[in-house]
Structures are given as structure tokens and as C-alpha cells.
Design an enzyme around this catalytic site. Structure first.
Site, PDB file in Angstrom:
ATOM      1  N   PRO A 100      -3.591  10.482  -2.853  1.00  0.00           N
ATOM      2  CA  PRO A 100      -4.399  10.199  -4.036  1.00  0.00           C
ATOM      3  C   PRO A 100      -5.792   9.652  -3.737  1.00  0.00           C
ATOM      4  O   PRO A 100      -5.972   8.861  -2.818  1.00  0.00           O
ATOM      5  CB  PRO A 100      -3.570   9.155  -4.802  1.00  0.00           C
ATOM      6  CG  PRO A 100      -2.616   8.607  -3.800  1.00  0.00           C
ATOM      7  CD  PRO A 100      -2.346   9.710  -2.835  1.00  0.00           C
ATOM      8  N   ASN A 101      -6.725  10.125  -4.526  1.00  0.00           N
ATOM      9  CA  ASN A 101      -8.124   9.680  -4.519  1.00  0.00           C
ATOM     10  C   ASN A 101      -8.932  10.193  -3.326  1.00  0.00           C
ATOM     11  O   ASN A 101     -10.135   9.955  -3.263  1.00  0.00           O
ATOM     12  CB  ASN A 101      -8.230   8.142  -4.604  1.00  0.00           C
ATOM     13  CG  ASN A 101      -7.592   7.610  -5.868  1.00  0.00           C
ATOM     14  OD1 ASN A 101      -7.952   8.055  -6.953  1.00  0.00           O
ATOM     15  ND2 ASN A 101      -6.638   6.707  -5.758  1.00  0.00           N
TER      16      ASN A 101
ATOM     17  N   ARG B 191     -16.096   7.816  -3.912  1.00  0.00           N
ATOM     18  CA  ARG B 191     -15.356   6.548  -3.922  1.00  0.00           C
ATOM     19  C   ARG B 191     -15.801   5.670  -2.745  1.00  0.00           C
ATOM     20  O   ARG B 191     -15.843   6.110  -1.594  1.00  0.00           O
ATOM     21  CB  ARG B 191     -13.833   6.801  -3.863  1.00  0.00           C
ATOM     22  CG  ARG B 191     -13.333   7.270  -2.525  1.00  0.00           C
ATOM     23  CD  ARG B 191     -11.826   7.484  -2.477  1.00  0.00           C
ATOM     24  NE  ARG B 191     -11.045   6.270  -2.550  1.00  0.00           N
ATOM     25  CZ  ARG B 191      -9.865   6.115  -1.955  1.00  0.00           C
ATOM     26  NH1 ARG B 191      -9.324   7.103  -1.251  1.00  0.00           N
ATOM     27  NH2 ARG B 191      -9.211   4.987  -2.081  1.00  0.00           N
TER      28      ARG B 191
ATOM     29  N   TYR C  75     -15.356   4.574   2.974  1.00  0.00           N
ATOM     30  CA  TYR C  75     -14.849   5.904   3.356  1.00  0.00           C
ATOM     31  C   TYR C  75     -15.943   6.879   3.769  1.00  0.00           C
ATOM     32  O   TYR C  75     -15.646   8.027   4.115  1.00  0.00           O
ATOM     33  CB  TYR C  75     -14.035   6.489   2.191  1.00  0.00           C
ATOM     34  CG  TYR C  75     -12.847   5.616   1.824  1.00  0.00           C
ATOM     35  CD1 TYR C  75     -11.775   5.477   2.696  1.00  0.00           C
ATOM     36  CD2 TYR C  75     -12.817   4.904   0.618  1.00  0.00           C
ATOM     37  CE1 TYR C  75     -10.702   4.655   2.377  1.00  0.00           C
ATOM     38  CE2 TYR C  75     -11.745   4.089   0.290  1.00  0.00           C
ATOM     39  CZ  TYR C  75     -10.695   3.972   1.171  1.00  0.00           C
ATOM     40  OH  TYR C  75      -9.631   3.158   0.862  1.00  0.00           O
TER      41      TYR C  75
ATOM     42  N   ASN D 126      -2.391  11.869   5.544  1.00  0.00           N
ATOM     43  CA  ASN D 126      -3.037  10.643   5.083  1.00  0.00           C
ATOM     44  C   ASN D 126      -2.493  10.409   3.675  1.00  0.00           C
ATOM     45  O   ASN D 126      -3.005  10.974   2.710  1.00  0.00           O
ATOM     46  CB  ASN D 126      -4.558  10.778   5.063  1.00  0.00           C
ATOM     47  CG  ASN D 126      -5.235   9.487   4.610  1.00  0.00           C
ATOM     48  OD1 ASN D 126      -4.573   8.582   4.107  1.00  0.00           O
ATOM     49  ND2 ASN D 126      -6.537   9.412   4.770  1.00  0.00           N
TER      50      ASN D 126
ATOM     51  N   ALA E 170      -3.035   5.654  -0.813  1.00  0.00           N
ATOM     52  CA  ALA E 170      -2.376   4.453  -1.346  1.00  0.00           C
ATOM     53  C   ALA E 170      -0.853   4.529  -1.239  1.00  0.00           C
ATOM     54  O   ALA E 170      -0.180   3.497  -1.125  1.00  0.00           O
ATOM     55  CB  ALA E 170      -2.793   4.231  -2.794  1.00  0.00           C
TER      56      ALA E 170
ATOM     57  N   HIS F  11       1.397   2.695   1.469  1.00  0.00           N
ATOM     58  CA  HIS F  11       1.847   1.311   1.400  1.00  0.00           C
ATOM     59  C   HIS F  11       2.966   1.093   0.390  1.00  0.00           C
ATOM     60  O   HIS F  11       3.405  -0.041   0.196  1.00  0.00           O
ATOM     61  CB  HIS F  11       0.642   0.417   1.043  1.00  0.00           C
ATOM     62  CG  HIS F  11      -0.609   0.807   1.766  1.00  0.00           C
ATOM     63  ND1 HIS F  11      -0.706   0.778   3.138  1.00  0.00           N
ATOM     64  CD2 HIS F  11      -1.813   1.281   1.319  1.00  0.00           C
ATOM     65  CE1 HIS F  11      -1.916   1.196   3.503  1.00  0.00           C
ATOM     66  NE2 HIS F  11      -2.602   1.517   2.412  1.00  0.00           N
TER      67      HIS F  11
ATOM     68  N   ASP G  89      10.963   9.225   3.471  1.00  0.00           N
ATOM     69  CA  ASP G  89      12.245   9.930   3.527  1.00  0.00           C
ATOM     70  C   ASP G  89      12.046  11.444   3.649  1.00  0.00           C
ATOM     71  O   ASP G  89      12.802  12.121   4.354  1.00  0.00           O
ATOM     72  CB  ASP G  89      13.090   9.621   2.291  1.00  0.00           C
ATOM     73  CG  ASP G  89      13.711   8.226   2.351  1.00  0.00           C
ATOM     74  OD1 ASP G  89      13.667   7.594   3.423  1.00  0.00           O
ATOM     75  OD2 ASP G  89      14.243   7.774   1.320  1.00  0.00           O
TER      76      ASP G  89
ATOM     77  N   GLU H 148       0.020  10.288  11.409  1.00  0.00           N
ATOM     78  CA  GLU H 148      -0.604   9.534  10.313  1.00  0.00           C
ATOM     79  C   GLU H 148      -2.098   9.346  10.582  1.00  0.00           C
ATOM     80  O   GLU H 148      -2.489   9.017  11.703  1.00  0.00           O
ATOM     81  CB  GLU H 148       0.078   8.155  10.236  1.00  0.00           C
ATOM     82  CG  GLU H 148      -0.505   7.227   9.197  1.00  0.00           C
ATOM     83  CD  GLU H 148       0.157   5.835   9.223  1.00  0.00           C
ATOM     84  OE1 GLU H 148       0.772   5.472  10.266  1.00  0.00           O
ATOM     85  OE2 GLU H 148       0.057   5.127   8.210  1.00  0.00           O
TER      86      GLU H 148
ATOM     87  N   HIS I 112      -5.688   7.530   8.844  1.00  0.00           N
ATOM     88  CA  HIS I 112      -6.428   6.787   7.823  1.00  0.00           C
ATOM     89  C   HIS I 112      -7.896   6.768   8.201  1.00  0.00           C
ATOM     90  O   HIS I 112      -8.225   6.485   9.364  1.00  0.00           O
ATOM     91  CB  HIS I 112      -5.908   5.351   7.680  1.00  0.00           C
ATOM     92  CG  HIS I 112      -4.503   5.313   7.191  1.00  0.00           C
ATOM     93  ND1 HIS I 112      -4.169   5.622   5.893  1.00  0.00           N
ATOM     94  CD2 HIS I 112      -3.351   5.079   7.846  1.00  0.00           C
ATOM     95  CE1 HIS I 112      -2.856   5.558   5.770  1.00  0.00           C
ATOM     96  NE2 HIS I 112      -2.330   5.235   6.938  1.00  0.00           N
ATOM     97  N   ILE I 113      -8.728   7.065   7.234  1.00  0.00           N
ATOM     98  CA  ILE I 113     -10.167   7.111   7.475  1.00  0.00           C
ATOM     99  C   ILE I 113     -10.688   5.709   7.789  1.00  0.00           C
ATOM    100  O   ILE I 113     -11.430   5.497   8.738  1.00  0.00           O
ATOM    101  CB  ILE I 113     -10.880   7.713   6.243  1.00  0.00           C
ATOM    102  CG1 ILE I 113     -10.444   9.176   6.066  1.00  0.00           C
ATOM    103  CG2 ILE I 113     -12.400   7.598   6.370  1.00  0.00           C
ATOM    104  CD1 ILE I 113     -10.828   9.795   4.724  1.00  0.00           C
ATOM    105  N   SER I 114     -10.265   4.751   6.979  1.00  0.00           N
ATOM    106  CA  SER I 114     -10.693   3.358   7.179  1.00  0.00           C
ATOM    107  C   SER I 114      -9.710   2.643   8.097  1.00  0.00           C
ATOM    108  O   SER I 114      -8.592   3.137   8.332  1.00  0.00           O
ATOM    109  CB  SER I 114     -10.760   2.629   5.831  1.00  0.00           C
ATOM    110  OG  SER I 114      -9.456   2.479   5.293  1.00  0.00           O
TER     111      SER I 114
ATOM    112  N   ARG J 125      -7.999  -4.618   6.733  1.00  0.00           N
ATOM    113  CA  ARG J 125      -8.241  -4.730   5.291  1.00  0.00           C
ATOM    114  C   ARG J 125      -7.198  -5.640   4.630  1.00  0.00           C
ATOM    115  O   ARG J 125      -6.613  -6.488   5.294  1.00  0.00           O
ATOM    116  CB  ARG J 125      -8.301  -3.326   4.680  1.00  0.00           C
ATOM    117  CG  ARG J 125      -9.488  -2.510   5.255  1.00  0.00           C
ATOM    118  CD  ARG J 125      -9.592  -1.133   4.637  1.00  0.00           C
ATOM    119  NE  ARG J 125      -9.847  -1.224   3.194  1.00  0.00           N
ATOM    120  CZ  ARG J 125      -9.738  -0.182   2.369  1.00  0.00           C
ATOM    121  NH1 ARG J 125      -9.406   1.012   2.833  1.00  0.00           N
ATOM    122  NH2 ARG J 125      -9.976  -0.342   1.078  1.00  0.00           N
TER     123      ARG J 125
ATOM    124  N   ARG K 148      -2.233  -3.572   2.572  1.00  0.00           N
ATOM    125  CA  ARG K 148      -2.401  -2.315   3.332  1.00  0.00           C
ATOM    126  C   ARG K 148      -1.783  -2.404   4.716  1.00  0.00           C
ATOM    127  O   ARG K 148      -1.870  -1.474   5.510  1.00  0.00           O
ATOM    128  CB  ARG K 148      -3.891  -1.958   3.445  1.00  0.00           C
ATOM    129  CG  ARG K 148      -4.535  -1.626   2.112  1.00  0.00           C
ATOM    130  CD  ARG K 148      -5.980  -1.160   2.281  1.00  0.00           C
ATOM    131  NE  ARG K 148      -6.744  -1.444   1.089  1.00  0.00           N
ATOM    132  CZ  ARG K 148      -6.831  -0.631   0.023  1.00  0.00           C
ATOM    133  NH1 ARG K 148      -6.242   0.539   0.035  1.00  0.00           N
ATOM    134  NH2 ARG K 148      -7.528  -0.986  -1.036  1.00  0.00           N
TER     135      ARG K 148
END
Ligand code: DQA
Length: 142
Positions: free
Chosen positions: A10-11, A18, A23, A74, A77, A80, A87, A98, A100-102, A107, A111
Site C-alpha cells: 500500500p501507498n 508521498r 522515500y 515490499n 505498512a 508490520h 503465512d 524483503e 524497504h526503501i527507507s 524509524r 516499524r
């Protein structure tokens, strides 16, 4: 030719708009173009999928069973919160990485847990878009 599925949660379709201070200023389309270029250089085929819906991501992971050699994810949200995505990754048993950009490690407290990460064999965190390249390289080398 190896087939990889790249899933963005999402997002991430709002990249460029954003929180650019977190990001970056590049948009989702640019990310996908870069992923295609990196996959081509590795002689791999790649399918990219983005959804704002947890169930759609679970459905996509399930549909990857027997069709893909690796998953780059990725979960944004849902990283977390989502035991369902964890699963699903465990259910299909496809090597997953996995991204993550940030740098989520530096943070907020909420997170610090990654459920999806528990089903991933490698993690590229805080490298910006380059994390996706590293993830593809990891899977291509398997
Ligand atoms: C993110 C980090 C998550 O905590 C956040 O919810 C995102 C993006 C990242 O790529 O840095 O949406 O996964």
C-alpha cells in the site's frame, strides 16, 4: 529463464508524492522501469504487482505457487501488521526477499517488527530503489 514476481504494498503507488524526504522524489513508474532494466540485465523475467489491499497481495502470492522462482516483496505498512502475508509466503515456499526503501530500523517503534520478513531469506533495507536491484541479484544467483 527465471521468473520473478515483484510485489509492492500500500501507498507505494504514491512514490514521488508521498513523503519525498523519506522515500525520494522518483515515482512508482520509474521504479518499475528500473526493475525491468535490472531484470533484463540479469536475464530474468519479471512481473510487477502493486496493491493497497492485503487480501489482493495474499491472492497474488498464492497464485505465484509453481509459477515463479522468486518473490521480491515490499509489503509497505502491511510489513508490520500482516500475519496473512507471512503465512502466504510460507505456504507457497518460494524464495522471497524483503525490500524497504527507507531504513525502517531507524524509524518509529511500530516499524521494528516485520512479519513478512520472517518468511524472507534476505533483506535489503534503507537502500532506496537499489534494494530491489540487490534483491533481484540475490534471487538470480540462487
Ligand atoms: C516501507 C516502510 C514501511 O514502514 C512503510 O509503511 C511503507 C514503505 C519502505 O519501503 O520504506 O509504506 O515499506
Amino acid at each position: 529463464m527465471k521468473q520473478f514476481l515483484v510485489i509492492n504494498g500500500p501507498n507505494l503507488n504514491m512514490l514521488g508524492i508521498r513523503e519525498p524526504e523519506i522515500y525520494g522524489g522518483q515515482n512508482y513508474e520509474t521504479l518499475i522501469e528500473q526493475i525491468r532494466t535490472w531484470a533484463q540485465a540479469l536475464d530474468c523475467q519479471v512481473e510487477c504487482f502493486q496493491s493497497n489491499h492485503e487480501g489482493a497481495i495474499v491472492d497474488k502470492i498464492q497464485s505465484a505457487y509453481g509459477r515463479f522462482d522468486g518473490i521480491v516483496i515490499n509489503p509497505a505498512a502491511y510489513t508490520h501488521t500482516s500475519v496473512a502475508i507471512l503465512d502466504a509466503l510460507k505456504a507457497v515456499g518460494i524464495p522471497a526477499v524483503e525490500v524497504h526503501i527507507s531504513d525502517v530500523r531507524t524509524r518509529e517503534e511500530f516499524r521494528q517488527i516485520s512479519y513478512a520478513g520472517l518468511a524472507c531469506e534476505a533483506h535489503y533495507i534503507g537502500l532506496g530503489f537499489a534494494g530491489y536491484q540487490k534483491a533481484l541479484e540475490y534471487l538470480a544467483a540462487l
